[in-house]
Write a protein that holds these residues in place. Sequence first.
Motif, PDB file in Angstrom:
ATOM      1  N   SER A  24     -18.016  44.076   6.072  1.00  0.00           N
ATOM      2  CA  SER A  24     -19.321  43.856   6.706  1.00  0.00           C
ATOM      3  C   SER A  24     -20.416  44.644   5.997  1.00  0.00           C
ATOM      4  O   SER A  24     -21.515  44.125   5.759  1.00  0.00           O
ATOM      5  N   THR A  25     -20.120  45.884   5.640  1.00  0.00           N
ATOM      6  CA  THR A  25     -21.093  46.705   4.906  1.00  0.00           C
ATOM      7  C   THR A  25     -21.415  46.082   3.561  1.00  0.00           C
ATOM      8  O   THR A  25     -22.579  46.025   3.139  1.00  0.00           O
ATOM      9  N   ALA A  26     -20.383  45.594   2.870  1.00  0.00           N
ATOM     10  CA  ALA A  26     -20.588  44.968   1.566  1.00  0.00           C
ATOM     11  C   ALA A  26     -21.467  43.730   1.677  1.00  0.00           C
ATOM     12  O   ALA A  26     -22.382  43.522   0.869  1.00  0.00           O
ATOM     13  N   LEU A  27     -21.225  42.909   2.679  1.00  0.00           N
ATOM     14  CA  LEU A  27     -22.014  41.683   2.846  1.00  0.00           C
ATOM     15  C   LEU A  27     -23.466  42.005   3.202  1.00  0.00           C
ATOM     16  O   LEU A  27     -24.389  41.337   2.716  1.00  0.00           O
ATOM     17  N   ARG A  28     -23.682  43.026   4.028  1.00  0.00           N
ATOM     18  CA  ARG A  28     -25.061  43.408   4.362  1.00  0.00           C
ATOM     19  C   ARG A  28     -25.800  43.907   3.123  1.00  0.00           C
ATOM     20  O   ARG A  28     -26.980  43.598   2.922  1.00  0.00           O
ATOM     21  N   GLU A  29     -25.106  44.664   2.278  1.00  0.00           N
ATOM     22  CA  GLU A  29     -25.747  45.151   1.058  1.00  0.00           C
ATOM     23  C   GLU A  29     -26.032  44.004   0.098  1.00  0.00           C
ATOM     24  O   GLU A  29     -27.081  43.982  -0.550  1.00  0.00           O
ATOM     25  N   GLU A  36     -27.279  35.160  -0.441  1.00  0.00           N
ATOM     26  CA  GLU A  36     -27.069  34.534   0.861  1.00  0.00           C
ATOM     27  C   GLU A  36     -25.640  34.836   1.273  1.00  0.00           C
ATOM     28  O   GLU A  36     -24.702  34.575   0.518  1.00  0.00           O
ATOM     29  N   ALA A  37     -25.451  35.433   2.446  1.00  0.00           N
ATOM     30  CA  ALA A  37     -24.129  35.886   2.868  1.00  0.00           C
ATOM     31  C   ALA A  37     -23.641  35.114   4.090  1.00  0.00           C
ATOM     32  O   ALA A  37     -24.388  34.908   5.046  1.00  0.00           O
ATOM     33  N   ILE A  38     -22.391  34.695   4.033  1.00  0.00           N
ATOM     34  CA  ILE A  38     -21.746  34.001   5.150  1.00  0.00           C
ATOM     35  C   ILE A  38     -20.436  34.723   5.424  1.00  0.00           C
ATOM     36  O   ILE A  38     -19.611  34.897   4.515  1.00  0.00           O
ATOM     37  N   ASP A  39     -20.203  35.136   6.668  1.00  0.00           N
ATOM     38  CA  ASP A  39     -18.973  35.853   6.995  1.00  0.00           C
ATOM     39  C   ASP A  39     -18.038  34.970   7.818  1.00  0.00           C
ATOM     40  O   ASP A  39     -18.476  34.063   8.532  1.00  0.00           O
ATOM     41  N   ASN A  40     -16.742  35.256   7.687  1.00  0.00           N
ATOM     42  CA  ASN A  40     -15.696  34.545   8.428  1.00  0.00           C
ATOM     43  C   ASN A  40     -15.800  33.040   8.254  1.00  0.00           C
ATOM     44  O   ASN A  40     -15.670  32.265   9.216  1.00  0.00           O
TER      45      ASN A  40
END
Length: 302
Positions: A24-29, A36-40
Amino acid sequence: MSSEHADNRQRILLVTGMLGAGKSTALRELEDLGWEAIDNFPIRLLQRLIGGDVGQQSLAIGFDCRTRGFVPADVIERVKKLTNREDLVLTTLFLDCSGHELERRFNETRRRHFLAQDMPVATGIAAERELMGPLRRWADVLIDTSNFSTNDLKQSIREHFAPTAPQEMTVTITSFGFSRGMPPVADLVFDMRFLNNPHWDPELRPLTGKDQGVGDHIEKDPAFASVFARIRDLLLELLPRYAAQGKSYVNIAFGCTGGRHRSVYTAERMAGALRDGGFSPTVLHRNLGSRASEMLEGPQQP
């Protein structure tokens, strides 16, 4: 992967790893860096997501063992097919962490491990590590966050995945105390504990390496001048070579026992020497505000 994006291909970064390792920290950075970040994201839909015309914005896709339909072997096969596309630059990042540290993080946050159910956290971590093994071995970039703070991980993400390289190589000089742990992201570490320790002078103990009295004390050590000159000359030779190889960030660390006297003074002096050599280093003193402790400093030398 180079930090420069000189062509028109879209960059796709798959971000995965152990639960609690910092995804999560990596994606926020990455978002802060313009990705553009997409999680899960369901990996079975990966080809549909980027199956047609792609844009130019870099895309980071996060997934882990909780993601619906997660099978490591299937992920690898899907990604292999995408690597053949000439309009994409696809990279996989795996975030790892030691089991002991993961246990500490889960216990600290009181979170239940996804694979542990009613079993101990360690059991879930062991099962997850076995499940994630193929992806860890196959990933292009591996970052171990066992000894990382949140800021350390953010810095590592910037160094690996900033969309464009800085105009000039960024040089950071850090002072630290070995008794409080090594800096995890240092490229070059120099141990200054061979110098006479100002801590054992009662008048100098409450001061730091930024104070003139401490500097005068260190300068009187017969070993300081020659060793400092050798390190300075080494850095002035290495830094242009790092720059020529396209390295965007160089982290230089000077350590002493407590991180308040010898390392601080040397870091400040070296920063001045590098500025004279044409560089613009940033100076950080990690343990400057730490309390002086005779137990940490060890026995007084005669």
